[in-house]
Scaffold this motif. Sequence first.
Motif, PDB file in Angstrom:
ATOM      1  N   LEU A 313       0.825  -1.207   0.000  1.00 58.13           N
ATOM      2  CA  LEU A 313       0.000   0.000   0.000  1.00 58.13           C
ATOM      3  C   LEU A 313       0.858   1.256   0.000  1.00 58.13           C
ATOM      4  O   LEU A 313       0.596   2.203  -0.742  1.00 58.13           O
ATOM      5  N   PHE A 314       1.889   1.259   0.838  1.00 56.11           N
ATOM      6  CA  PHE A 314       2.752   2.437   0.914  1.00 56.11           C
ATOM      7  C   PHE A 314       3.410   2.712  -0.440  1.00 56.11           C
ATOM      8  O   PHE A 314       3.478   3.861  -0.891  1.00 56.11           O
ATOM      9  N   THR A 315       3.868   1.659  -1.098  1.00 54.72           N
ATOM     10  CA  THR A 315       4.500   1.815  -2.412  1.00 54.72           C
ATOM     11  C   THR A 315       3.526   2.395  -3.425  1.00 54.72           C
ATOM     12  O   THR A 315       3.835   3.355  -4.143  1.00 54.72           O
ATOM     13  N   ARG A 316       2.310   1.811  -3.516  1.00 59.63           N
ATOM     14  CA  ARG A 316       1.326   2.287  -4.496  1.00 59.63           C
ATOM     15  C   ARG A 316       0.937   3.735  -4.207  1.00 59.63           C
ATOM     16  O   ARG A 316       0.847   4.563  -5.120  1.00 59.63           O
ATOM     17  N   LEU A 317       0.714   4.040  -2.934  1.00 59.67           N
ATOM     18  CA  LEU A 317       0.295   5.388  -2.566  1.00 59.67           C
ATOM     19  C   LEU A 317       1.387   6.413  -2.853  1.00 59.67           C
ATOM     20  O   LEU A 317       1.121   7.495  -3.390  1.00 59.67           O
ATOM     21  N   SER A 318       2.627   6.072  -2.506  1.00 58.68           N
ATOM     22  CA  SER A 318       3.716   7.021  -2.734  1.00 58.68           C
ATOM     23  C   SER A 318       3.929   7.234  -4.228  1.00 58.68           C
ATOM     24  O   SER A 318       4.248   8.349  -4.666  1.00 58.68           O
TER      25      SER A 318
END
Length: 444
Positions: A313-318
């Motif tokens: 999630l952090f990767t996609r959001l960033s």
Amino acid sequence: MAQAMKIAIVDDEQDMRQSISQWLALSGYDTETFSSAEDALKVLGPEYPGIVISDIKMPGMDGIQLLKKLMGADSTLPVIMITGHGDVPMAVEAMRVGAFDFLEKPFNPDRMSELAKRASNARRLTLDNRALRRELSGGTQIMNKLIGASPVMERLREDILDLGQADGHVLIDGETGTGKTLVAHALHAVGSRAGKKFVLVSCAALEEEALSKRLFGPMMPEDAQLPAIEEARGGTLVLEDVEALSDTLQARLLSVMNDQGTPAETRIVAISNLQEAGKTSEDVLRPDLFYRLAALRITMPPLRQRGEDILTLFTRLSEQFAEEYGCEAPQVSAQEAAQLLQAPWPGNVRQLINIAERAVLQSRRGSGTIASLLMSDHEEMQPVMTTEGKPLKEYVEAFERMLIDNTMRRHKGSIASVMEELCLPRRTLNEKMAKYGLQRSDYL
């Protein structure tokens, strides 16, 4: 604006094909014509993005035979049949096989346009519903479509697909920021009410008198909208913060639910956002209302229980925020990955979205760390860790998976480029991708 729906026109008479095609093209449809059922079958399939209009009497394979083949491939594909004057038995047979409707020659063009519009709307809903089901069950969609490969998210998607097809009322509860409203939208979208009204009311946002009026009326002549119960008739009514309903309004809601009978005319999805320690929706709702709502129940998993989903999630959001702000997404180190996995996330996904955006902004400035962002959210926590320890192996594997995933994404699935950047031989990379469920086709 929605893309124009296709209409496949099948008729052995050239004048008839052209006439129908020209009329429907003027109505905004994207038409294509076929002189035989055999030719049409080369194009028409389960994912055809439109509808079919076919004559019944044709040489070779006739319209009824074509209809049977189309229904065998996709029973939801709307097929409008054209019959000759007086061919009532053929029309009856077509409807029995699964035709959407039929037109009798000579037909009124306006009637054909009206049928095409109804059939196209039905097809669009079917395809949208099918696409959402694929996304929900596939586990590869972006965050706003419930991304995640953890067991709790796999189960959540299964529950949404199952309960979406049911007809009873639903209670969604769980910690704040876990995506309860998103799940309410998904339940509506994958169910039989997908084409009907979706009405959302925040029970905590209005005083009791205003809330009563919004839910049940009476509305004044100057009011632009119907009471929510009427507005959502036949569809889905979502009640956010259902625990904010007073005893009086709970009783009125229960009375409406009892009057509807079973199956319910309007589906009620209640969202409980209790934040008081030790309190549950069962504690604050009257028992008869609680058990009516909680017959079907979804409890949202907190982010801290979702393991590697946090890094995904952090990767996609960033990446999304980096594109929005016109900069590079920050690279996450092994230490930062461990910190993300260890954080307790009391704000859940909503908090993670906030952290990801701030990480992109501070990376653009060339300063700050993820740890500092986590600490600024929870200054009282020293250090930022959950109470549950995890084996070192789990942290290592989570970081390794994230690293391979990010590198594959950056190089658009180029195995050679990933091997070079990560200094991995082909066999090792293949083994690790298989271990972590990463498919090259997802990055192409």
